[in-house]
Design a protein around this motif. Sequence first.
Motif, PDB file in Angstrom:
ATOM      1  N   UNK A  73       0.823  -1.218   0.024  1.00  0.00           N
ATOM      2  CA  UNK A  73       0.262  -0.120  -0.053  1.00  0.00           C
ATOM      3  C   UNK A  73       1.056   1.045   0.081  1.00  0.00           C
ATOM      4  N   UNK A  74       2.125   1.166   0.521  1.00  0.00           N
ATOM      5  CA  UNK A  74       2.989   2.147   0.408  1.00  0.00           C
ATOM      6  C   UNK A  74       4.507   1.928  -0.209  1.00  0.00           C
ATOM      7  N   UNK A  75       4.673   2.835  -1.284  1.00  0.00           N
ATOM      8  CA  UNK A  75       5.968   2.397  -1.979  1.00  0.00           C
ATOM      9  C   UNK A  75       6.737   3.937  -1.756  1.00  0.00           C
ATOM     10  N   UNK A  76       7.837   3.877  -1.529  1.00  0.00           N
ATOM     11  CA  UNK A  76       8.847   4.761  -1.331  1.00  0.00           C
ATOM     12  C   UNK A  76      10.180   4.730  -2.315  1.00  0.00           C
ATOM     13  N   UNK A  77      10.429   5.691  -2.932  1.00  0.00           N
ATOM     14  CA  UNK A  77      11.709   5.842  -3.915  1.00  0.00           C
ATOM     15  C   UNK A  77      11.403   5.557  -5.317  1.00  0.00           C
ATOM     16  N   UNK A  78      12.446   5.471  -6.240  1.00  0.00           N
ATOM     17  CA  UNK A  78      11.941   5.418  -7.566  1.00  0.00           C
ATOM     18  C   UNK A  78      11.443   4.143  -8.111  1.00  0.00           C
ATOM     19  N   UNK A  79      11.109   4.197  -9.503  1.00  0.00           N
ATOM     20  CA  UNK A  79      10.648   2.950  -9.969  1.00  0.00           C
ATOM     21  C   UNK A  79      11.772   2.058 -10.446  1.00  0.00           C
ATOM     22  N   UNK A  80      12.764   2.384 -10.831  1.00  0.00           N
ATOM     23  CA  UNK A  80      13.917   1.745 -11.666  1.00  0.00           C
ATOM     24  C   UNK A  80      14.696   1.099 -10.481  1.00  0.00           C
ATOM     25  N   UNK A  81      15.046  -0.052 -10.618  1.00  0.00           N
ATOM     26  CA  UNK A  81      16.142  -0.784  -9.333  1.00  0.00           C
ATOM     27  C   UNK A  81      17.542  -1.034 -10.205  1.00  0.00           C
ATOM     28  N   UNK A  82      17.800  -0.747 -11.575  1.00  0.00           N
ATOM     29  CA  UNK A  82      18.994  -0.900 -12.015  1.00  0.00           C
ATOM     30  C   UNK A  82      19.475   0.413 -12.659  1.00  0.00           C
ATOM     31  N   UNK A  83      20.566   0.817 -12.019  1.00  0.00           N
ATOM     32  CA  UNK A  83      21.191   2.239 -12.373  1.00  0.00           C
ATOM     33  C   UNK A  83      22.253   1.891 -13.342  1.00  0.00           C
ATOM     34  N   UNK A  84      23.020   0.954 -13.366  1.00  0.00           N
ATOM     35  CA  UNK A  84      24.151   0.688 -14.111  1.00  0.00           C
ATOM     36  C   UNK A  84      25.221   1.703 -13.798  1.00  0.00           C
ATOM     37  N   UNK A  85      25.528   2.425 -12.511  1.00  0.00           N
ATOM     38  CA  UNK A  85      26.221   3.211 -12.349  1.00  0.00           C
ATOM     39  C   UNK A  85      26.283   4.449 -13.089  1.00  0.00           C
ATOM     40  N   UNK A  86      25.093   4.514 -13.635  1.00  0.00           N
ATOM     41  CA  UNK A  86      24.757   5.733 -14.770  1.00  0.00           C
ATOM     42  C   UNK A  86      24.252   6.885 -13.965  1.00  0.00           C
ATOM     43  N   UNK A  87      24.906   7.719 -13.349  1.00  0.00           N
ATOM     44  CA  UNK A  87      24.349   8.958 -12.688  1.00  0.00           C
ATOM     45  C   UNK A  87      23.534   9.655 -13.249  1.00  0.00           C
ATOM     46  N   UNK A  88      23.290   9.990 -14.607  1.00  0.00           N
ATOM     47  CA  UNK A  88      22.350  10.553 -15.480  1.00  0.00           C
ATOM     48  C   UNK A  88      20.988   9.805 -15.551  1.00  0.00           C
ATOM     49  N   UNK A  89      20.969   8.558 -15.035  1.00  0.00           N
ATOM     50  CA  UNK A  89      19.834   7.835 -15.505  1.00  0.00           C
ATOM     51  C   UNK A  89      18.645   8.236 -14.296  1.00  0.00           C
ATOM     52  N   UNK A  90      17.475   8.690 -14.861  1.00  0.00           N
ATOM     53  CA  UNK A  90      16.420   9.021 -14.028  1.00  0.00           C
ATOM     54  C   UNK A  90      15.601   7.785 -13.640  1.00  0.00           C
ATOM     55  N   UNK A  91      15.899   7.364 -12.363  1.00  0.00           N
ATOM     56  CA  UNK A  91      15.396   6.159 -11.744  1.00  0.00           C
ATOM     57  C   UNK A  91      13.753   6.336 -11.517  1.00  0.00           C
ATOM     58  N   UNK A  92      13.465   7.594 -11.687  1.00  0.00           N
ATOM     59  CA  UNK A  92      11.880   7.657 -11.474  1.00  0.00           C
ATOM     60  C   UNK A  92      11.199   7.386 -12.734  1.00  0.00           C
ATOM     61  N   UNK A  93      11.507   7.356 -13.912  1.00  0.00           N
ATOM     62  CA  UNK A  93      11.135   7.231 -15.334  1.00  0.00           C
ATOM     63  C   UNK A  93      11.683   6.084 -15.988  1.00  0.00           C
ATOM     64  N   UNK A  94      12.994   5.855 -15.845  1.00  0.00           N
ATOM     65  CA  UNK A  94      13.440   4.521 -16.442  1.00  0.00           C
ATOM     66  C   UNK A  94      12.818   3.278 -16.131  1.00  0.00           C
ATOM     67  N   UNK A  95      12.400   2.585 -17.139  1.00  0.00           N
ATOM     68  CA  UNK A  95      11.806   1.355 -17.221  1.00  0.00           C
ATOM     69  C   UNK A  95      12.524  -0.105 -16.600  1.00  0.00           C
ATOM     70  N   UNK A  96      13.557   0.241 -16.230  1.00  0.00           N
ATOM     71  CA  UNK A  96      14.437  -1.001 -15.651  1.00  0.00           C
ATOM     72  C   UNK A  96      14.374  -1.369 -14.383  1.00  0.00           C
ATOM     73  N   UNK A  97      12.991  -1.862 -13.824  1.00  0.00           N
ATOM     74  CA  UNK A  97      12.610  -2.457 -12.493  1.00  0.00           C
ATOM     75  C   UNK A  97      12.851  -4.193 -12.681  1.00  0.00           C
ATOM     76  N   UNK A  98      14.186  -4.537 -12.460  1.00  0.00           N
ATOM     77  CA  UNK A  98      14.587  -5.849 -12.752  1.00  0.00           C
ATOM     78  C   UNK A  98      14.598  -6.568 -11.454  1.00  0.00           C
ATOM     79  N   UNK A  99      14.725  -5.820 -10.442  1.00  0.00           N
ATOM     80  CA  UNK A  99      14.958  -6.623  -8.959  1.00  0.00           C
ATOM     81  C   UNK A  99      13.536  -6.806  -8.249  1.00  0.00           C
ATOM     82  N   UNK A 100      13.404  -7.742  -7.706  1.00  0.00           N
ATOM     83  CA  UNK A 100      12.038  -8.204  -7.186  1.00  0.00           C
ATOM     84  C   UNK A 100      12.086  -8.713  -5.752  1.00  0.00           C
ATOM     85  N   UNK A 101      10.962  -8.578  -4.601  1.00  0.00           N
ATOM     86  CA  UNK A 101      10.724  -9.124  -3.756  1.00  0.00           C
ATOM     87  C   UNK A 101       9.279  -9.980  -4.066  1.00  0.00           C
ATOM     88  N   UNK A 102       9.282 -11.136  -4.622  1.00  0.00           N
ATOM     89  CA  UNK A 102       7.988 -11.858  -4.669  1.00  0.00           C
ATOM     90  C   UNK A 102       7.898 -12.480  -3.326  1.00  0.00           C
TER      91      UNK A 102
END
Length: 137
Positions: A73-102
Motif C-alpha cells: 500500500x505504500x511505495x517509497x523511492x524510484x521505480x527503476x532498480x537498475x542504475x548501471x552506475x549511470x548517474x544521469x539515469x532518471x530512476x523515477x522514469x527509467x523502465x528497468x525495474x528488474x529486481x524483485x521481492x516476490x
Amino acid sequence: CMIVTHGPSDEETNLKYCGLYEEWNKKFNPEAKPAFLVGDMNFRSGSPEMGYDPDPEYIQYSKYWKDSYINAPTVKGPFCTYNGFNMSRNLWTHPSRIDYIWYNNATPVLYVNHDTLYGGYYASDHQPIYVDMIIRE
C-alpha cells in the motif's frame, strides 16, 4: 521458504526457471507457509504510465508469485532498480525495474527502493530494495 536468485538474462531460460522456483517452494514448503523469491530477475515488469508492456517472464512469474511493489500500500523511492552506475539515469522514469521481492502467504506493508548516493555515487549498479511484511501463522 526463502529463495534468492540471480535470474538468467535470456527470456527462454528465465521462463524455465519460473517453474523451477514454484516447484522448489511446493517441495520445501509443503505447508504453504510464507514464501519469498528475491533477486535480480533480469526482466522488466512493465508500466502503463511509462508506456511499455511487461516482459513475458514477468507475466509468467506473476501467475504464482505476488509482486511486493505492486501490492504494497505504500511505495517509497524510484521505480527503476537498475542504475548501471549511470548517474544521469532518471530512476523515477527509467523502465528497468528488474529486481524483485516476490512473495506468497504474507502481506506487504511498505516497499522501499533506496536511491541514496554515497559521495555522489551509487553503492552498487542495482538499487537496494526492501519490503516490510506482515507474516501470520
